[in-house]
Scaffold this motif. Structure first.
Motif, PDB file in Angstrom:
ATOM      1  N   ARG A 191       0.839  -1.203   0.000  1.00  0.00           N
ATOM      2  CA  ARG A 191       0.000   0.000   0.000  1.00  0.00           C
ATOM      3  C   ARG A 191       0.877   1.257   0.000  1.00  0.00           C
ATOM      4  O   ARG A 191       0.606   2.214  -0.719  1.00  0.00           O
ATOM      5  N   HIS A 192       1.954   1.225   0.787  1.00  0.00           N
ATOM      6  CA  HIS A 192       2.899   2.348   0.822  1.00  0.00           C
ATOM      7  C   HIS A 192       3.550   2.540  -0.551  1.00  0.00           C
ATOM      8  O   HIS A 192       3.706   3.673  -1.021  1.00  0.00           O
ATOM      9  N   LYS A 236       2.345   1.697  -3.524  1.00  0.00           N
ATOM     10  CA  LYS A 236       1.345   2.245  -4.459  1.00  0.00           C
ATOM     11  C   LYS A 236       1.072   3.718  -4.170  1.00  0.00           C
ATOM     12  O   LYS A 236       0.924   4.525  -5.085  1.00  0.00           O
ATOM     13  N   GLN A 237       1.019   4.080  -2.886  1.00  0.00           N
ATOM     14  CA  GLN A 237       0.797   5.469  -2.508  1.00  0.00           C
ATOM     15  C   GLN A 237       1.947   6.351  -2.985  1.00  0.00           C
ATOM     16  O   GLN A 237       1.741   7.457  -3.473  1.00  0.00           O
ATOM     17  N   VAL A 283       1.556   7.051  -6.663  1.00  0.00           N
ATOM     18  CA  VAL A 283       0.524   8.052  -6.915  1.00  0.00           C
ATOM     19  C   VAL A 283       1.036   9.446  -6.559  1.00  0.00           C
ATOM     20  O   VAL A 283       0.848  10.402  -7.294  1.00  0.00           O
ATOM     21  N   SER A 284       1.732   9.563  -5.424  1.00  0.00           N
ATOM     22  CA  SER A 284       2.260  10.858  -4.992  1.00  0.00           C
ATOM     23  C   SER A 284       3.288  11.405  -5.967  1.00  0.00           C
ATOM     24  O   SER A 284       3.365  12.607  -6.189  1.00  0.00           O
TER      25      SER A 284
END
Length: 189
Positions: A127-128, A130-131, A134-135
Motif C-alpha cells: 500500500r505504501h 502504491k501510494q 501516486v504521490s
C-alpha cells in the motif's frame, strides 16, 4: 507382524512399533538442503526487486523450509506459542530485507501491537509503494522492463544505406513485426 516395504521386510510386535520403525527410517530431514534454504532466507533482500517480487521469493523459500521442517501436530498452548514466534520471525525478516525507501513503513509497522502477520505487513508495504507511485505522479518501471528499454531489444534500426534491420534477429531486409527467425519445423527442428 511383518510387512515388506521397498524390498525389505520389517518384523514388529504391533502396528505402533512398525510405525515407529518406519518413522525412524524415512523421516530424516535433508540437513544440507535445509542449510541452503536457511542461507537463502538469511541472504534474501529486496535490492532492485519490487516489493511483490521480493515477498514472492521470500514466501517460496519459507514454503520450502516449512515442507522440510514442520511443527509437530498437537493442540497445546506451546504449539500456538511456537507458531506465533515463527510468524513473528517471518514478519521481522520481511521488514529487515526491505530497501531504505521503506524505512518509514517499516518503523510504523514495528510499532504496531501486536506485530502484524507477514501477510498483513506485506499488504501495508505494498500500500505504501502504491501510494508513493501516486504521490510521485508516475508508475514505477519494473527493473526487467527498464533493461529492455536501455538495450533497445526488439527495436528496429536502419543501416547506413537506409535499409531496415530487424531488432529481434539483427538481420537486414525486414523489421521485427515481420521476423520469421522464431519459426522452426516441428518435424526436423
Amino acid at each position: 507382524m511383518s510387512k515388506e516395504i521397498s524390498g525389505s521386510v520389517i518384523h514388529c510386535k504391533d502396528a505402533r512399533q512398525m510405525w515407529l520403525d518406519l518413522q525412524e527410517r524415512f523421516s530424516h530431514v535433508n540437513i544440507v538442503q535445509l542449510f541452503h534454504i536457511e542461507n537463502e532466507i538469511h541472504d534474501c533482500v529486496q535490492k532492485s526487486m519490487t516489493v511483490s517480487s521480493y515477498f514472492t521469493k521470500l514466501k517460496s523459500l519459507w514454503d520450502e523450509h516449512d515442507a522440510l521442517v514442520s511443527i509437530p501436530a498437537c493442540r497445546c498452548e506451546t504449539k500456538r506459542e511456537i507458531t506465533s514466534y515463527v510468524e513473528t520471525q517471518k514478519t521481522m525478516k520481511f521488514l529487515m530485507g526491505l530497501n531504505d525507501l521503506y524505512a518509514i513503513v517499516r518503523s510504523s509497522t514495528l510499532l504496531l501491537e501486536p506485530l502484524p502477520t507477514v501477510n498483513k505487513a506485506y499488504t501495508l508495504v505494498l500500500r505504501h509503494e502504491k501510494q508513493a507511485e501516486v504521490s510521485n505522479g508516475k508508475h514505477t518501471v519494473q527493473p526487467e522492463v527498464a533493461v529492455f528499454a536501455v538495450k533497445g531489444v526488439g527495436c528496429d534500426t536502419e543501416l547506413d544505406d537506409g535499409g531496415p534491420r530487424c531488432g529481434k534477429c539483427n538481420k537486414t531486409n525486414h523489421v521485427t513485426k515481420n521476423c520469421r527467425a522464431h519459426l522452426k519445423c516441428t518435424l526436423c527442428d
